[in-house]
Each structure stands twice: as C-alpha cells, then as structure tokens.
Design an enzyme around this catalytic site. Structure first.
Site, short mmCIF file in Angstrom:
data_model
loop_
_atom_site.label_atom_id
_atom_site.label_comp_id
_atom_site.label_asym_id
_atom_site.label_seq_id
_atom_site.Cartn_x
_atom_site.Cartn_y
_atom_site.Cartn_z
N HIS A 157 81.73 24.58 17.40
CA HIS A 157 82.84 25.17 16.62
C HIS A 157 82.43 25.46 15.19
O HIS A 157 83.13 26.19 14.49
CB HIS A 157 84.03 24.21 16.62
N ASP A 365 82.14 28.40 7.03
CA ASP A 365 83.08 27.91 8.03
C ASP A 365 82.72 28.55 9.36
O ASP A 365 82.39 29.74 9.40
CB ASP A 365 84.52 28.31 7.64
P1 ADP Z 1 88.97 23.10 10.47
O1 ADP Z 1 88.79 23.09 11.95
O2 ADP Z 1 87.70 22.99 9.69
O3 ADP Z 1 89.98 22.10 9.97
P2 ADP Z 1 90.38 25.65 10.82
O4 ADP Z 1 90.96 26.55 9.76
O5 ADP Z 1 89.55 26.35 11.82
O6 ADP Z 1 89.58 24.52 10.06
O7 ADP Z 1 91.55 24.95 11.61
C1 ADP Z 1 92.54 24.21 10.97
C2 ADP Z 1 93.77 24.10 11.87
O8 ADP Z 1 94.55 22.97 11.47
C3 ADP Z 1 94.69 25.30 11.76
O9 ADP Z 1 95.26 25.57 13.01
C4 ADP Z 1 95.74 24.84 10.75
O10 ADP Z 1 96.99 25.46 10.89
C5 ADP Z 1 95.83 23.38 11.03
N1 ADP Z 1 96.16 22.68 9.79
C6 ADP Z 1 95.42 22.64 8.68
N2 ADP Z 1 96.05 21.94 7.71
C7 ADP Z 1 97.21 21.55 8.22
C8 ADP Z 1 98.30 20.79 7.72
N3 ADP Z 1 98.32 20.31 6.48
N4 ADP Z 1 99.30 20.57 8.53
C9 ADP Z 1 99.29 21.04 9.79
N5 ADP Z 1 98.30 21.77 10.31
C10 ADP Z 1 97.27 22.02 9.55
#
Ligand code: ADP
Length: 498
Positions: A157, A365
């Site tokens: 990922h 990322d």
């Molecule tokens: P990573 O996998 O590095 O955290 P991504 O952007 O690919 O980054 O995925 C993050 C996911 O987690 C997204 O679906 C996002 O909506 C969710 N997310 C991130 N921060 C929050 C938060 N504070 N509350 C709820 N969901 C979150």
C-alpha cells in the site's frame, strides 16, 4: 471466485464503529463485505499472555474474522520498531528517520512466522491468499515453507523507494527474496513497481522479462499496478448527508463566513505537516488581505504514538501551531486549529464538503485516499479546490488538482492563494475532470482486479508445474549477496508463463 483470505497486520473488527483511520481498512473492508471471505490478522490487543492464546473467531455478514493478540515484546519489536521505525520511513524515502536494530528484526521475523503458523491450519486448498503491506513482507515465504501452495498475492500500500535508498536496509535482499515467494506483487503506481523490480535486479540478481515479470530462483513472479480506489459516489452521498449534521453545522457557524482550508491526515512524518503549516504561515504573511478571512483546520489524529519520530513530530507540530496562532492571530481570530483526535468518517466527509481548499501535501504517499475523498465530497455546483503533492500516488490520477512540491512551503503558499482566488467556472471545470477520473471505480473492483489477476497468474503457475515454491533462504543475515549470473535464475520458467 474462490474464497478470499485477506491477511493484514491489523484487522478492522466489525464492532469498532468508526473503523480505523487508515487507507488499508478503507480499501479492503468493502471488498470483503461484497465478496465474503476471511480476514486474518492482529486484533489490535496487546497483553502478556498473547503468545499462548489460540485464534479468536467472529462473523459479521459474509466476513469471518480470525484474529490473535500480540505480546508487548512483539508489539514493540515487530510493529513499533521494525515495521514503523524502519520499513515505513525507508519505503517513504526518509532513511534519516530509520532506527534499525537486529534485535527488532528478529522479532519481526518471528511475528511473520507466527502469522504463518496460525494461518496455515485455517487455509483451505482452494483459497486465494491476499497478503497486505509492509508488515508482512516475509509472510509469503513463511507460508511456502509450511507447504502452502495456494495462490499468494502481496499488495504494497505504501511506496517503494529508489533502489539505492532501499539498499540501505541491512536485510533488504532477504526481504525481497521472501516476498518473491508470492505469485503476484501489486503496487499503487508504476514508479513503485519499477523501483521494486530494479531493487530485485540489483540486490538479488533477479531478471526482468518485460515490465511486469521477474525471473528469480527458477520461477516467474508477476508484478502489477493496482491503484487503490474509494467508492466516490457513496462518499459523495455521505458528504452531502453529513453537511446538515450538528458537528458540521457547528463548524460552519464558527467560521462566521471565513473560507475553510482543511487537512486530514494521521499525524505522520510522511504527511508533510510541518512544511504544510509553514506554507500556511507564509501564505498569511505574504497575503495579508486574507488574514481574518480564512481558517485552516488540520485534523491530525495521533498515530504510532510509541515511535520516537512520531513523538518528536507531535511536539514540533504543536509548537508551530501555537506560534502561528500566537503571532498571527487576533483576540477574535484563530488562524489555525489543530486537532489530534480522530473524528467519525461521516463528520470528516461533511467538513470536506464545507472546505474551499483541501490541503493534501504528503512528502511521499503510496496513494492517499484523503485526496480522492476530498474530490468526492465536493458540491459540484460550488466545489472546493484540491492542493495536492506531486509525490502522492493519487497525483497520477488527479492531475487537475493544483499540484505542489510539498517540500517547498512557498509553493504551498502560492497554491493556497490560487485556490482561494479561483473563479467558480475554473473550479467546476477542474472538479469535473477530477470526478470523472474517480467515479467509475470502486474498492471492490480494485480488489477483484487484483484477485482475478492472481487467479490467472497462479493458474499458469500450476499449469506449468514450475517446481517447488519455496525458493529457499538467502545468505545469513548481514552477509552481502553477490550479484549472481542471470542464467542461474532463468531456467525452466522461460516459456511457462505468457
Ligand atoms: P494513510 O493510509 O497513510 O493513513 P490515506 O489517505 O490513504 O492515508 O487513508 C486515510 C484514510 O483514513 C482515509 O479513508 C481517511 O478518510 C481516513 N481518516 C483519516 N483521518 C481520519 C480521521 N481523523 N477520522 C476518520 N477517518 C480518518
């Protein structure tokens, strides 16, 4: 399709209402719910008796969950120190944050072996095994060594760095060799695939055949690009519905007509948060007319709190945030709001719809699903503008965003100014292009695409009787692996897989 067995470090158990804040759970859960199958991995619990306990099972809808707990020593060595203290920063091309120790690696190896010990007995001969992410790089080989002949796919990922950065990993060759026991290895972008193939060539002496095939230890391994997706239509509906809920309404009222700039990221060194805050500060300093007319809300839930670099980042970020508010704010205006707790995904979707600017500026990322979610959340009539790092995998699909170099705060400052000043027609035009790139894909299709490819690749492997799957282990840890003559690896498989 055959039964799907998803193996990931962490399993998102159904009783957890809001789920985890992380891309993997967002991508995988919808596929399993649609297809049915088994989700296998760590429960998220840590305690002293964990190593003696059997698997726990649960069922929700069509998904069966098989989980186990970790001991404190496993959690520390495998998860905090090696997976998140070594592999995560290295694979994000931030080797200066890496803290390697052989003791941690030994625990990482032992936990990957434990995954295999617990998984092998619950596998049926027909299962498709889909291993997820860097925590489980060694699992494909561990499974083969236990006689598992099922199709095994591995999906990374997160990014894969340039080979000379990857070469800094002391056990890099062994790690590559272990993951090459899979039949199919998937990446978010072509750049990651090419980096991986180049590392396998230079560190192992594996040979390339076309772009997507590696020849190694008498076998052919298929590489593929499968960009992780969101369900854009469902997210759009969720955002529209959330816009009328109390938390979103409260945020709207608190803005008193100011424009909202929004960031949503786990508090992680790869997300470029320090440079982003610096960019916002420069924007306010160089565009005084915008002062008192904007608020930047950064939602940054704490993550991996035991890892030293995350603790240091938290301190730095909160200090910067305090400075920005103290030095640029007014008694009745707070330019920046930083929250380190998680919010429900629905509320976050509503905040996204309210925002005029989405700031998604990771230094690197794998994909970044937040960028895609921000696009999906917008009101098509009056959409906000996405400011996106060139170094997020999502930038390949979202070229109509304002792309920035996240290491350059001035570039972020300029993009904020441009986004806030952008007229409605251009916003609509850009948004439409972005939306059309997202709308016809779903996480379910992403998963099916991977799994169908895995089935095809594995069918060719069994049809071709390529010989034993366990490629054997590399030289003892720490030994330098010589670049072997390519002919050694290119034997019976040459015509086997087409
Ligand atoms: P990573 O996998 O590095 O955290 P991504 O952007 O690919 O980054 O995925 C993050 C996911 O987690 C997204 O679906 C996002 O909506 C969710 N997310 C991130 N921060 C929050 C938060 N504070 N509350 C709820 N969901 C979150």
């Amino acid at each position: 399709m055959r039964r799907v067995v998803v193996v990931s470090n962490r399993v998102s158990l159904p009783e957890k209402k809001s789920g985890q804040a992380g891309g993997l759970a967002t991508a995988v859960a919808p596929l399993l719910q649609a297809e049915g199958g088994l989700w296998f991995g760590w429960s998220g619990k840590v305690h002293e008796e964990a190593e003696d306990q059997p698997l726990g099972f649960a069922q929700a809808g069509r998904v069966r969950y098989a989980t186990f707990d970790l001991s404190p020593a496993e959690h520390e060595g495998y998860y905090n120190n090696y997976a998140n203290g070594v592999l995560w920063p290295l694979l994000h091309s931030m080797p200066e944050l890496m803290r390697f120790s052989r003791a941690d690696l030994a625990v990482f190896e032992a936990v990957n072996a434990r995954f295999a010990d617990l998984l092998e007995p619950v596998l049926a001969p027909d299962d498709l095994v889909w291993v997820h992410d860097y925590h489980l790089f060694l699992l494909p080989r561990e499974l083969r060594e236990r006689g598992v002949e099922n199709p095994v796919g591995f999906f990374l990922h997160i990014p894969f760095p340039a080979p000379d950065i990857f070469a800094l990993l002391p056990n890099g060759a062994d790690l590559l060799e272990a993951v090459l026991s899979a039949d199919l290895i998937g990446f978010q972008t072509e750049a990651d695939l090419l980096n991986f193939a180049a590392a396998a060539e230079s560190l192992l002496g594996a040979r390339r055949r076309e772009t997507t095939r590696l020849l190694w230890a008498g076998r052919e391994i298929t590489l593929g690009v499968f960009p992780a997706e969101i369900d854009a239509r469902a997210f759009a509906e969720r955002a529209a519905a959330a816009a009328a809920t109390a938390p979103v309404e409260r945020l709207r009222r608190s803005l008193a007509g100011q424009s909202l700039i929004l960031g949503v990221d786990r508090l992680d060194p790869s997300k470029g948060l320090v440079q982003r805050l610096e960019g916002y500060r420069r924007f306010l300093e160089t565009s005084p007319a915008w002062q008192r007319r904007v608020t930047f809300l950064q939602i940054a839930p704490l993550s991996r709190e035991k890892v030293a670099s995350y603790q240091a980042l938290r301190r730095e970020l909160l200090m910067m945030a305090g400075q920005i508010d103290a030095e640029l704010g007014d008694p009745d205006w707070t330019p920046l709001r930083v929250l380190t707790r998680g919010e429900s995904r629905a509320t976050v979707a509503g905040y996204m719809r309210l925002a005029q600017v989405g700031l998604v500026t990771p230094l690197r990322d794998g994909m970044n699903l937040v960028a895609k979610e921000f696009v999906a959340a917008q009101d098509p009539d009056d959409p906000g503008v996405l400011v996106l790092s060139r170094f997020a995998g999502a930038a390949r699909q979202l070229e109509a965003a304002l792309l920035v170099n996240p290491t350059d705060p001035d570039s972020i400052a300029e993009a904020i100014g441009r986004a806030l000043a952008m007229d409605r027609r251009e916003r609509q035009r850009r948004w439409r292009v972005l939306w059309e790139g997202l709308v016809d894909r779903t996480p379910e299709e992403w998963g099916r695409d991977f799994l169908h490819t895995l089935e095809r690749v594995a069918a060719r492997r069994s049809g071709a009787e390529l010989g034993p799957l366990s490629g054997g282990r590399s030289a003892p840890f720490g030994a330098v692996r010589p670049a072997l003559a390519p002919g050694l690896f290119f034997s019976r498989s040459s015509n086997a897989v087409n």
